[in-house]
Design an enzyme around this catalytic site. Sequence first.
Site, PDB file in Angstrom:
ATOM      1  N   THR A   1      23.959 -32.615   2.173  1.00 25.87           N
ATOM      2  CA  THR A   1      22.577 -33.082   1.150  1.00 25.87           C
ATOM      3  C   THR A   1      23.342 -33.997   0.367  1.00 25.87           C
ATOM      4  O   THR A   1      24.509 -33.754   0.035  1.00 25.87           O
ATOM      5  CB  THR A   1      21.875 -31.792   0.846  1.00 25.87           C
ATOM      6  OG1 THR A   1      22.695 -31.133  -0.205  1.00 25.87           O
ATOM      7  CG2 THR A   1      21.275 -31.073   1.932  1.00 25.87           C
ATOM      8  N   SER A   2      22.435 -34.917  -0.374  1.00 21.89           N
ATOM      9  CA  SER A   2      22.959 -35.749  -1.217  1.00 21.89           C
ATOM     10  C   SER A   2      23.151 -35.229  -2.345  1.00 21.89           C
ATOM     11  O   SER A   2      23.973 -35.781  -3.262  1.00 21.89           O
ATOM     12  CB  SER A   2      22.037 -37.101  -1.448  1.00 21.89           C
ATOM     13  OG  SER A   2      21.946 -37.479  -0.003  1.00 21.89           O
ATOM     14  N   THR A   3      22.531 -34.231  -3.031  1.00 22.68           N
ATOM     15  CA  THR A   3      22.601 -33.584  -4.272  1.00 22.68           C
ATOM     16  C   THR A   3      22.488 -32.133  -4.360  1.00 22.68           C
ATOM     17  O   THR A   3      22.279 -31.475  -3.375  1.00 22.68           O
ATOM     18  CB  THR A   3      21.511 -34.119  -5.141  1.00 22.68           C
ATOM     19  OG1 THR A   3      20.008 -33.585  -4.532  1.00 22.68           O
ATOM     20  CG2 THR A   3      21.154 -35.680  -5.323  1.00 22.68           C
TER      21      THR A   3
END
Length: 188
Positions: free
Chosen positions: A8-10
């Site tokens: 996931t990006s964050t």
Amino acid sequence: MLIGYARTSTLEQEAGLDAQLRDLAALGCEKVFKEQVSSVAPRKQLDAALEFARSGDTLVVTKLDRLARSVTHMGSILAALEAKGVALRILNLGVDTGTPTGKLMLNVLTGVAQFEREMMLERQREGIAKAKAEGAYKGRKPTARAKAEEIKALAAEGLSMGAIATKLGIGKGSVHRALASGKTAVPA
């Protein structure tokens, strides 16, 4: 061996990461690499997964966008996997590069995804240009430049660049640029 990769990006996307891990476990992945980083940041766990994979293994991801950021990037990942004799499976697309049809479908879908992204960016640029022409878009206000005099006054009081940045809620680099424009020396 099935090797899973989840990203996931964050850090706020815990539910998304958990869902990916659940899907990879349900498929029977024996080893799973996971990380929470932007697609453009260095991805150490992806590199580790590619290094770990051996001939006959299959790297599994839940979605194409969890793996590659562009057609070029996808091509380099595929080349690395093919050189090692490792297949790639993308669950939500039903694609498995262990078959000739799977390889073809992946190339087509990757091209379409990049085309879609480029079209979105083009529409965004057109919208910004139109808004600028109408005087409705001015960009964000320059925060540090607006505080240049305040920065210089705090520096004259002997505050460090870090202390000034913290006090004004701006970056240390912005403080440095503001002071450099006025040639005011201040401790780091």
